[in-house]
Write an enzyme that holds these catalytic residues in place. Structure first.
Site, PDB file in Angstrom:
ATOM      1  N   LYS A 115       0.757  -1.328   0.045  1.00  0.00           N
ATOM      2  CA  LYS A 115       0.293   0.173  -0.263  1.00  0.00           C
ATOM      3  C   LYS A 115       0.938   1.133   0.066  1.00  0.00           C
ATOM      4  CE  LYS A 115      -3.512  -0.365   2.447  1.00  0.00           C
ATOM      5  NZ  LYS A 115      -4.263  -0.782   3.778  1.00  0.00           N
ATOM      6  N   ARG A 151      -2.839   2.929   8.871  1.00  0.00           N
ATOM      7  CA  ARG A 151      -3.253   1.726   8.145  1.00  0.00           C
ATOM      8  C   ARG A 151      -2.108   0.702   8.045  1.00  0.00           C
ATOM      9  NH1 ARG A 151      -7.957   2.761   4.492  1.00  0.00           N
ATOM     10  NH2 ARG A 151      -8.296   4.752   4.579  1.00  0.00           N
ATOM     11  N   GLY A 160      -8.144  -7.158   4.680  1.00  0.00           N
ATOM     12  CA  GLY A 160      -8.799  -7.362   5.976  1.00  0.00           C
ATOM     13  C   GLY A 160      -8.404  -8.090   7.230  1.00  0.00           C
ATOM     14  N   MET A 163      -5.459  -7.135   8.632  1.00  0.00           N
ATOM     15  CA  MET A 163      -4.749  -6.527   9.943  1.00  0.00           C
ATOM     16  C   MET A 163      -5.573  -5.090  10.128  1.00  0.00           C
ATOM     17  SD  MET A 163      -0.674  -7.039   9.312  1.00  0.00           S
ATOM     18  CE  MET A 163      -0.921  -6.659   7.545  1.00  0.00           C
ATOM     19  N   ARG A 172      -3.434  -1.069  -6.220  1.00  0.00           N
ATOM     20  CA  ARG A 172      -2.440  -2.440  -6.255  1.00  0.00           C
ATOM     21  C   ARG A 172      -3.037  -3.355  -7.406  1.00  0.00           C
ATOM     22  NH1 ARG A 172      -5.531  -4.694  -0.870  1.00  0.00           N
ATOM     23  NH2 ARG A 172      -7.609  -4.717  -1.881  1.00  0.00           N
ATOM     24  N   HIS A 207     -15.788  -8.569   1.735  1.00  0.00           N
ATOM     25  CA  HIS A 207     -14.721  -9.436   2.337  1.00  0.00           C
ATOM     26  C   HIS A 207     -14.914 -10.987   1.531  1.00  0.00           C
ATOM     27  CE1 HIS A 207     -13.025 -12.365   5.214  1.00  0.00           C
ATOM     28  NE2 HIS A 207     -11.925 -11.688   5.068  1.00  0.00           N
ATOM     29  N   ARG A 235      -0.630 -47.275 -23.461  1.00  0.00           N
ATOM     30  CA  ARG A 235      -0.271 -48.692 -22.563  1.00  0.00           C
ATOM     31  C   ARG A 235      -1.469 -49.490 -23.098  1.00  0.00           C
ATOM     32  NH1 ARG A 235       0.118 -44.057 -18.276  1.00  0.00           N
ATOM     33  NH2 ARG A 235       2.078 -44.614 -17.233  1.00  0.00           N
ATOM     34  N   GLU A 237      13.689 -46.426 -18.679  1.00  0.00           N
ATOM     35  CA  GLU A 237      13.098 -46.356 -17.229  1.00  0.00           C
ATOM     36  C   GLU A 237      14.123 -47.200 -16.318  1.00  0.00           C
ATOM     37  OE1 GLU A 237       9.046 -47.641 -17.549  1.00  0.00           O
ATOM     38  OE2 GLU A 237       9.515 -49.294 -19.059  1.00  0.00           O
ATOM     39  N   SER A 272      11.798 -42.870 -24.928  1.00  0.00           N
ATOM     40  CA  SER A 272      10.703 -42.127 -24.066  1.00  0.00           C
ATOM     41  C   SER A 272      11.162 -42.673 -22.498  1.00  0.00           C
ATOM     42  CB  SER A 272       9.534 -42.630 -24.348  1.00  0.00           C
ATOM     43  OG  SER A 272       8.536 -41.888 -23.615  1.00  0.00           O
ATOM     44  N   GLY A 324      10.715 -43.024 -19.056  1.00  0.00           N
ATOM     45  CA  GLY A 324       9.428 -43.511 -17.898  1.00  0.00           C
ATOM     46  C   GLY A 324       9.906 -43.127 -16.594  1.00  0.00           C
ATOM     47  N   THR A 325       9.814 -41.895 -16.374  1.00  0.00           N
ATOM     48  CA  THR A 325      10.247 -41.570 -15.106  1.00  0.00           C
ATOM     49  C   THR A 325       9.397 -42.309 -13.748  1.00  0.00           C
ATOM     50  OG1 THR A 325       8.689 -39.695 -15.127  1.00  0.00           O
ATOM     51  CG2 THR A 325      10.836 -39.109 -15.847  1.00  0.00           C
ATOM     52  N   ASN A 326       8.265 -42.914 -14.008  1.00  0.00           N
ATOM     53  CA  ASN A 326       7.790 -43.548 -12.750  1.00  0.00           C
ATOM     54  C   ASN A 326       8.533 -44.797 -12.522  1.00  0.00           C
ATOM     55  OD1 ASN A 326       5.599 -41.734 -13.379  1.00  0.00           O
ATOM     56  ND2 ASN A 326       4.511 -43.217 -14.491  1.00  0.00           N
ATOM     57  N   ASP A 327       9.025 -45.603 -13.350  1.00  0.00           N
ATOM     58  CA  ASP A 327       9.838 -46.475 -13.129  1.00  0.00           C
ATOM     59  C   ASP A 327      11.480 -45.997 -12.679  1.00  0.00           C
ATOM     60  OD1 ASP A 327       8.629 -49.279 -12.902  1.00  0.00           O
ATOM     61  OD2 ASP A 327       7.929 -48.760 -14.995  1.00  0.00           O
ATOM     62  N   CYS A 342       7.446 -39.618 -20.769  1.00  0.00           N
ATOM     63  CA  CYS A 342       6.199 -39.966 -20.763  1.00  0.00           C
ATOM     64  C   CYS A 342       5.666 -40.284 -19.244  1.00  0.00           C
ATOM     65  CB  CYS A 342       5.652 -40.870 -21.477  1.00  0.00           C
ATOM     66  SG  CYS A 342       6.438 -42.611 -21.438  1.00  0.00           S
ATOM     67  N   TYR A 347       9.622 -33.659 -26.348  1.00  0.00           N
ATOM     68  CA  TYR A 347       8.082 -33.755 -26.013  1.00  0.00           C
ATOM     69  C   TYR A 347       8.242 -34.109 -24.599  1.00  0.00           C
ATOM     70  CZ  TYR A 347       7.779 -38.706 -27.159  1.00  0.00           C
ATOM     71  OH  TYR A 347       7.917 -39.963 -27.449  1.00  0.00           O
TER      72      TYR A 347
HETATM   73  C1  PEP Z   1       6.785 -44.911 -16.504  1.00  0.00           C
HETATM   74  O1  PEP Z   1       7.421 -45.768 -15.715  1.00  0.00           O
HETATM   75  O2  PEP Z   1       7.289 -43.898 -16.290  1.00  0.00           O
HETATM   76  C2  PEP Z   1       5.936 -45.134 -17.431  1.00  0.00           C
HETATM   77  C3  PEP Z   1       5.282 -44.370 -18.332  1.00  0.00           C
HETATM   78  O3  PEP Z   1       5.389 -46.366 -17.584  1.00  0.00           O
HETATM   79  P1  PEP Z   1       4.400 -47.245 -16.462  1.00  0.00           P
HETATM   80  O4  PEP Z   1       3.960 -45.957 -15.680  1.00  0.00           O
HETATM   81  O5  PEP Z   1       3.483 -47.512 -17.404  1.00  0.00           O
HETATM   82  O6  PEP Z   1       5.189 -48.112 -16.012  1.00  0.00           O
HETATM   83 MG    MG Z   2       7.237 -47.807 -16.817  1.00  0.00          MG
END
Ligand code: PEP
Ligand code: MG
Length: 859
Positions: free
Chosen positions: A22, A93, A102, A104, A326, A443, A549, A733, A752, A754-757, A819, A839
């Protein structure tokens, strides 16, 4: 300590840390030569210093500075503070770096005492005005300094009284003040000011401010500044008013000023939502010259701040004063529309527009709405559409009960006459907020918009009796727990549960995301395999499918049966029967996918999960399957037992399945190629099949499977007399795959991640069980966040960098995607942008956010 007070002429908008939002903006408006009443700011440094001290008293040095600043104000205004014929009154103020509406405290009319009230009365010739101001000061002072609620004083006196009557009223006020605070109301105005500054500093640590900061991730260490400004009076005369105005509509983002004003009132009256104000366009009729000036200032401020502004103004005897500006809080829909329009108007750049929109906004924007038919239903009450959205929930009448109900997992709608800052926690857990009083800037409205919660205010036909737990409306009543539906876009409230429409993207968002795509270097694909999800992905702007999948395609009853037959068969005929059935089914699926996608790329992953996932656990069910498939039941039990694994995530799955049961992958590849040929012919297009092998960890695995794929593909091309281009790639992966990425790149057409595994295997955390300890880990800062949601740049990311760089070095044409789940996560995308990746691919609902995040990462 350096100086602790700053005049409006000295500061600038960039000094929010020191002067609060302010204060810094008042300085900026002063610099812009706008009509701002003079004043000064006590800095946040002074606040921190005060809060750190035991004594909880302003330091003598600060008091000295304040006295000098008041002297300066006296000189500027030709008025005197606490004495004389023409008394100087100030407002006090709070104002932190981040706006905390509101949360303070504010004190107005400071500088009045038993003497100066007469002087003010005499010089203005308005006894009612002067004494009303004095009563208000006593009441606000009691509230802010001692927490004595305004109700103790009864309703603020209005109307005409004789001086004698007023004196009586003031005496009464002072008695109530003394009774509730144990002190008499200070007559020394400098003492008033010092106590007020201390109270504002202290209010930084009141409960509601703390909760607000926690909810909005604002640091407790910042402290607040205090703005002390010469009073101007919206309650001075018939041509006086106070108002708030947004330079654009904060609910929809539409162009044109939007706001409210109250004639003969002081600023707090609007924010408190006690009197329902007039819409700003009415000012064009009442005071056209002021309205014109206000419009001019709105444009000037928008151009200067390059954003929609939320301003407070006061008109004193026909003259306009600006009290605050503001960047205005707004709904997600308004945020997107305003950013887009400002860019179109040439006020901000494309990059700024993109950075102004955040991923959460998009998520909220894509909230559902009620169906058209549902909206025809008769509403029980109608109010102002303060914050859009559609919510269904159970009625609660207090913030307390809202919290309780939410803890029980019940969706809550908080229904109140009006909300106050104390309600903040209850509001934050509610699906929607409905109030019977107040306008678009009350408010409830401001806070709900900030939180992206659906909100309807000013439902005047509704009367809430919270002590009885009931609200009355013309044709009935609502009790605690009753289900209602709230439409924040139309302001209507309905009884019962109305059906919701799936959310749709807005036209402006569509345009914004197209612009985002043009700025991005990463493309966004969808993870999808069902026709519905594939269509949804394309609709949400995916440039293709990065992961289909195929195992998800086997969970229909008949297919599951055939899959089981394939796994359990006791002779080759049964295996072949199952394979050819599944090939036809898969082919039909792939045809559908190709039909929807046309020439958009579609990466189909061969079967990944361990086979036993297709079998039930129970012996009884296994026996039923044996009977159903006419296979010896003992044999089925033995097979099932042999397939059971202690650690299936590390067992017979992915490419290992392809190696041990080659006929399954061959069947799938056959189906992919046949489908691609069929649809290419039919649609006269060229479909390029992208076949992906999961869980590869050695070169030999990939080369063997590739060889077997090539044989099937070759045969298929020959049979059909048609050739198509195609790609065979691998998931990356397994950490080992990252380490030998250069060798894999010699064989694969694409990677590709596979960041999960990859996360599971890099950390050694089971992706299905890690939730049991991850919250303890993040709570104790062992991990910054769940690495399955936000990519671990330091570890997993290092492997990805190594693999992607080695891969591209080896094969320039190698296309690389991500992915796993993090492919749709903005923070992870920021990191992925730094890799040679082409991608990201994510669940359909996250695609819009990912498109925005990719643009942000690129610019
Ligand atoms: C992974 O492992 O990141 C993946 C995309 O494959 P899934 O989740 O099916 O194992
Ligand atoms: Mg996987």
């Amino acid at each position: 300590m350096a100086k602790m007070t700053y005049r409006f002429q000295e500061g600038k908008k960039e000094w929010k840390d020191l002067l609060g939002g302010k204060g810094a903006n008042l300085c900026e408006m002063t610099k812009l030569d706008l009509p701002v009443p003079s004043g000064f700011i006590v800095s946040t440094d002074a606040c921190r210093d005060y809060l750190a001290q035991e004594s909880k008293k302003l330091s003598p040095k600060l008091i000295e500075e304040i006295i000098l600043q008041i002297k300066h104000l006296e000189a500027l205004s030709a008025k005197t503070f606490g004495i004389g014929d023409n008394p100087l009154l100030v407002s006090v103020r709070s104002g932190a770096k981040f706006s905390m509406p509101g949360m303070m405290d504010t004190i107005l009319n400071l500088g009045l005492n038993d003497q100066t009230v007469h002087a003010l009365s005499a010089i203005t010739g308005n006894v009612d005005f002067a004494f009303q101001c004095y009563c208000r000061l006593i009441q606000m002072f009691a509230d802010v300094v001692y927490g004595v609620s305004a109700e103790n004083f009864g309703v603020t006196p209005t109307g005409t009284k004789s001086e004698k009557e007023w004196q009586q009223t003031v005496q009464n006020y002072q008695k109530i003040y003394a009774a509730n605070t144990g002190q008499s109301f200070p007559q020394n105005t400098m003492e008033q000011l010092i106590i007020a500054v201390e109270a504002v500093f202290t209010s930084w640590n009141n409960q509601r401010a703390k909760v607000y900061r926690r909810l909005h991730n604002i640091s407790d260490a910042l402290g607040t500044a205090v703005t002390i400004q010469q009073m101007v009076f919206g309650n001075y005369s018939a041509d006086s008013a106070t108002g708030v105005m947004f330079t654009r509509n904060p609910a929809t983002g539409e162009k044109g000023v939007y706001g409210e004003f109250l004639l003969q009132a002081q600023g707090e009256d609007i924010v408190a939502g006690i009197r329902t104000p007039e819409p700003i366009r009415k000012l064009a009729e009442t005071m056209p010259y002021v309205y014109d000036e206000l419009l001019k200032i709105a444009t000037q401020l928008e151009n200067h701040y390059q954003d929609m502004q939320d301003v407070e103004f006061t008109i004193e005897a026909g003259k306009l004063y600006m009290l605050q500006t503001r960047n205005g809080k707004r709904t997600p829909q308004a945020a997107v529309t305003i950013a887009y329009n400002l860019m179109k108007e040439g006020i901000i750049s494309t990059e700024t527009m993109i950075n102004r929109i955040d991923e959460e906004m998009i998520e909220k924007l894509l909230h559902p709405t009620f169906t058209k038919e549902a909206r025809q239903k008769k509403a029980i009450v109608q109010g102002l559409p303060a914050s859009p959205g559609a919510s269904v929930g159970q009625v609660a009448f207090t913030a307390e009960s809202a919290k309780e109900m939410a803890m029980q997992g019940r969706p809550v709608i908080l229904v109140r006459n009006e909300t106050s800052p104390e309600d903040i926690e209850g509001m934050s857990v509610s699906e929607a907020i409905v109030t019977s009083r107040g306008g678009m800037t009350s408010h409830a409205a401001v806070v709900a918009r900030g939180m992206g919660i659906c909100c309807v205010v000013g439902c005047e036909a509704l009367q809430v009796d919270e002590s009885q737990g009931v609200a009355y409306f013309a044709e009935g009543q609502l009790k605690i727990g009753d289900v209602i539906s709230v439409d924040g876009s139309s302001g209507r409230v309905y009884r019962g549960k109305l059906p919701l429409n799936e959310a749709t993207t807005s036209a402006v968002l569509e345009k914004v995301l197209k612009i985002c795509d043009s700025q991005s270097t990463l493309a966004v694909y969808g993870n999808a395999e069902t026709p519905r999800d594939i269509k949804e992905s394309v609709k949400k702007g995916a440039k293709g499918i990065g992961l289909a999948r195929t195992e998800h395609m086997f969970f229909k009853a008949n297919r599951l049966k055939m899959m089981r037959q394939l796994i359990l068969a006791d002779n080759p005929d049964k295996v072949n029967e199952a394979l050819s059935y599944m090939k036809e089914e898969q082919k039909a699926d792939f045809c559908q996918m190709y039909q929807i996608l046309g020439e958009l790329p579609c990466t189909i992953r061969l079967l990944d999960p361990p086979l036993h996932e297709f079998l039930p656990q129970e012996k009884k069910e296994l026996r039923e399957i044996a009977q159903d498939l006419a296979i010896n039941s003992q044999e089925v039990l033995t097979k099932a037992q042999s397939l059971a694994e202690i650690n299936p995530m590390l067992g017979l799955r992915g490419v290992r399945l392809g190696i041990t049961r080659p006929e399954i992958y061959q069947m799938q590849v056959g189906a992919i190629i046949e489908a691609a040929i069929e649809i290419s012919r039919k649609e006269k297009i060229t479909i390029i099949p992208h076949i992906m092998i999961p869980l590869v960890g050695t070169v030999k695995e990939l080369s063997l499977i590739k060889k077997s794929c090539l044989e099937v593909i070759g045969a298929q091309f020959k049979d059909s007399n048609m050739n198509l281009p195609f790609n065979i790639g691998t998931m990356i992966e397994i950490p080992r795959a990252c380490l030998i990425a250069d060798q894999l790149a010699q064989i694969a057409d694409f990677f590709s991640f596979g960041t999960n595994d990859l996360t599971q295997l890099t950390y050694g955390y089971s992706r299905d069980d890690a939730h049991k300890f991850l919250s303890t880990y993040t709570h104790n800062a062992i991990l910054p966040s769940d690495p399955f949601q936000h990519l671990d740049a330091e570890g997993v990311g290092k492997l990805m960098r190594f693999a992607s760089e080695k891969g591209k070095e080896e094969k320039e044409s190698l296309s690389i995607g991500v992915c796993g789940e993090v492919g749709g996560d903005p923070a992870s995308i920021q990191f992925i942008q730094t890799l040679p990746v082409d991608y990201v691919s994510c669940s359909p609902f996250r695609i819009p956010q990912a498109r925005l995040a990719c643009a942000k990462a690129a610019i």
